[in-house]
Design an enzyme around this catalytic site. Structure first.
Site, PDB file in Angstrom:
ATOM      1  CD  GLU A 155      35.557  34.214  29.923  1.00 28.59           C
ATOM      2  OE1 GLU A 155      34.952  33.127  29.911  1.00 28.59           O
ATOM      3  OE2 GLU A 155      35.959  34.742  30.954  1.00 28.59           O
TER       4      GLU A 155
ATOM      5  CD  GLU B 150      36.236  39.668  34.350  1.00 22.02           C
ATOM      6  OE1 GLU B 150      36.526  38.597  34.920  1.00 22.02           O
ATOM      7  OE2 GLU B 150      35.403  39.746  33.431  1.00 22.02           O
TER       8      GLU B 150
END
Ligand code: GLA
Length: 378
Positions: free
Chosen positions: A161, A266
């Site tokens: 991220e 995910e």
């Protein structure tokens, strides 16, 4: 020709077809078997599972999945809560559990702005450390952790991220103190610690055009410095309306076009209202609980259930179409009750994000996903 002369032939043909049907293997009935040869089917697991306590989830995991990712125990706040003081008990147990169960074991995640201990970025006076010091801390952390599991972990999410949804850099401490090259450095440290391990960049909202462009540019830049990025993780925290699968496909193709393998890392689908795509999967986001935002506490209406199943089928259909680009699809959990979605971005709700229900039973869509794979060319 007399019919009676053909009898032996009929006999032979009948015998042959009997033989063939006896020899042809039965169709796979579990996710991992149906998708074998296409991509791995993984699950994020918590320490109740890796310690062996949650036997019901372990049964499902062994039957349906062939790869594991640690939900939390390998994040830096868990692994190095104090400078130079490492806590490896849970991570060691996770790796051992994965190995003993024949799983492809994934490491997650080395460098992330979130779930990092405070000390990582500050000196004894609480001031930001220098660029040199933060690079050294990153190097020590990555080297210690990656070396410990050398040869046991198939691939590491090296950086998580770093890019915002509009494609700009996240103003994390890593970015502010070190600058853009923190990513390149992190990959270099990990590569040195385990040259054979696969190294990934991982992020959420990857279907957004801005994020796609930002990630593509960032990866191109570090590749130009001679850094090899083996894979890109598209987290895949989805909702019933988000993301647009056409955009998801564009990103998948763009990332693969960089010479990287693509992993869906995910995956889950929230069915709850109030899901604002602009928060992506920013774990820091938090909103106040309201009863109206928790409408399915007593069960999921059929209409919503069928939307959820359609979303899963549409996405898996797309992933099968691009199976040549994908190595692994990992669900962020096994059963609905253990999903982070029940508590994010609003605490205390009842969500239905995963493929197995609160009684550890497969949802009907699991069979449909198995059929999708069985009917797709190998
Ligand atoms: C992010 C992280 C994961 C996890 C999820 C939510 O996507 O990469 O490790 O924390 O959020 O639980």
């Amino acid at each position: 020709m007399k019919l009676s002369k053909l009898y032996p032939l009929f006999f032979l043909a009948g015998g042959l077809s009997l033989l063939l049907s006896a020899c042809s293997a039965p169709e796979p009935t579990t996710l991992k078997d149906a998708y074998a040869g296409k991509f791995l089917i993984g699950a994020a697991i918590n320490t109740h599972i890796s310690s062996g306590r949650d036997t019901a989830s372990i049964r499902v995991l062994r039957a349906e999945f062939n790869s594991v990712t640690p939900e939390n125990c390998m994040k830096s706040e868990n692994l190095q809560p104090e400078k130079g003081v490492f806590f490896f008990d849970d991570a060691d147990q996770y790796v051992k559990f994965g190995e003993e169960n024949g799983m492809t074991v994934i490491g997650h995640c080395l460098i992330w702005h979130s779930q990092a201990p405070e000390w990582f970025f500050t000196d004894e006076n609480g001031q930001d450390v220098s660029r040199e010091e933060l690079i050294q801390r990153m190097k020590d952390h990555i080297t210690t952790v990656v070396s410990r599991y050398k040869g046991k972990i198939k691939g590491w999410d090296v950086v998580n991220e770093a890019i915002l949804d509009d494609g700009s850099w996240r103003e994390s401490k890593f970015y502010q103190i070190i600058g853009e090259d923190f990513i390149q450095l992190a990959f270099e440290f990990a590569r040195t610690a385990d040259p054979d391990c696969e190294l990934y960049y991982n992020d959420y909202s990857m279907a957004n055009e801005g994020k796609r462009t930002g990630v593509v540019n960032m990866i191109k830049n570090i590749q130009a410095q001679g850094v090899q990025v083996d894979g890109i993780g598209m987290q895949g925290h989805c909702g019933l309306k988000f993301p647009d699968l056409n955009e998801f496909e564009k990103s998948l193709t763009a990332f693969s076009g960089l010479g990287c393998r693509v992993n869906i890392t995910e995956l889950d689908f929230t069915v709850l209202p109030g899901f604002d795509p602009s928060v992506g999967a920013d774990v820091a986001a938090s909103f106040e609980y309201q009863q109206s935002l928790n409408p399915y506490a007593d069960g999921l209406p059929e209409a919503v259930e069928s939307q959820l199943y359609s979303r899963y089928k549409d996405l898996f259909g797309l992933l099968l179409k691009h199976q040549d680009k994908i190595d692994r699809v990992t669900l962020w959990g096994i059963t609905d009750d253990a999903s982070w979605r029940n508590d994010w971005p609003i605490k205390g709700r009842t969500d239905y994000a995963l493929l197995f229900d609160r009684n550890y039973q497969p949802k009907p869509v699991v069979k449909e996903l198995v059929n999708l794979a069985n009917n797709s060319p190998r």
